[in-house]
Design a protein around this motif. Sequence first.
Motif, PDB file in Angstrom:
ATOM      1  N   ARG A  58      17.092  10.264   6.112  1.00 56.97           N
ATOM      2  CA  ARG A  58      17.439   8.948   6.657  1.00 56.97           C
ATOM      3  C   ARG A  58      16.198   8.077   6.759  1.00 56.97           C
ATOM      4  N   ALA A  59      15.084   8.645   7.218  1.00 57.87           N
ATOM      5  CA  ALA A  59      13.841   7.887   7.338  1.00 57.87           C
ATOM      6  C   ALA A  59      13.351   7.429   5.962  1.00 57.87           C
ATOM      7  N   GLU A  60      13.492   8.273   4.962  1.00 59.38           N
ATOM      8  CA  GLU A  60      13.084   7.899   3.604  1.00 59.38           C
ATOM      9  C   GLU A  60      13.955   6.768   3.066  1.00 59.38           C
ATOM     10  N   ARG A  61      15.260   6.827   3.320  1.00 61.92           N
ATOM     11  CA  ARG A  61      16.154   5.750   2.874  1.00 61.92           C
ATOM     12  C   ARG A  61      15.797   4.430   3.560  1.00 61.92           C
ATOM     13  N   GLU A  62      15.511   4.502   4.855  1.00 60.33           N
ATOM     14  CA  GLU A  62      15.155   3.303   5.611  1.00 60.33           C
ATOM     15  C   GLU A  62      13.846   2.711   5.099  1.00 60.33           C
ATOM     16  N   ALA A  63      12.870   3.564   4.812  1.00 61.70           N
ATOM     17  CA  ALA A  63      11.586   3.079   4.288  1.00 61.70           C
ATOM     18  C   ALA A  63      11.781   2.437   2.919  1.00 61.70           C
ATOM     19  N   GLU A  64      12.614   3.034   2.092  1.00 62.51           N
ATOM     20  CA  GLU A  64      12.887   2.467   0.769  1.00 62.51           C
ATOM     21  C   GLU A  64      13.592   1.124   0.898  1.00 62.51           C
TER      22      GLU A  64
END
Length: 108
Positions: free
Chosen positions: A78-84
């Motif tokens: 989820r954090a990676e998706r948000e950063a992207e």
Amino acid sequence: MGKKKQARAQRHQGPERTRAQGSNDRGDKRPSESLGSGGGATLKDLLSADTLNKLSNQAAQLKEEEARKQEAVREQARAEREAERKRRENDFAYLLDNSDPDWGKHKS
């Protein structure tokens, strides 16, 4: 040929005689009688209550640990998706390529 037929007949009769007597080569009970599901003790019956409690607690701890690991993996994804998503919001080329070409909708 007579001897071959006799030998074949004796080999054929051998197992039938032991089956008729109801025993195997060692003279023990048949395995199906001694290992039946009805009368044998289970592992749970053989272990002490203390050991069973320890095993139950260990199983619960392992399940909790696995759940924590899965939650950490989900949180990281989820954090990676948000950063992207945030990176793309700041990329003008991406926004231009993916915006609605009908800008007339946004006129006041």
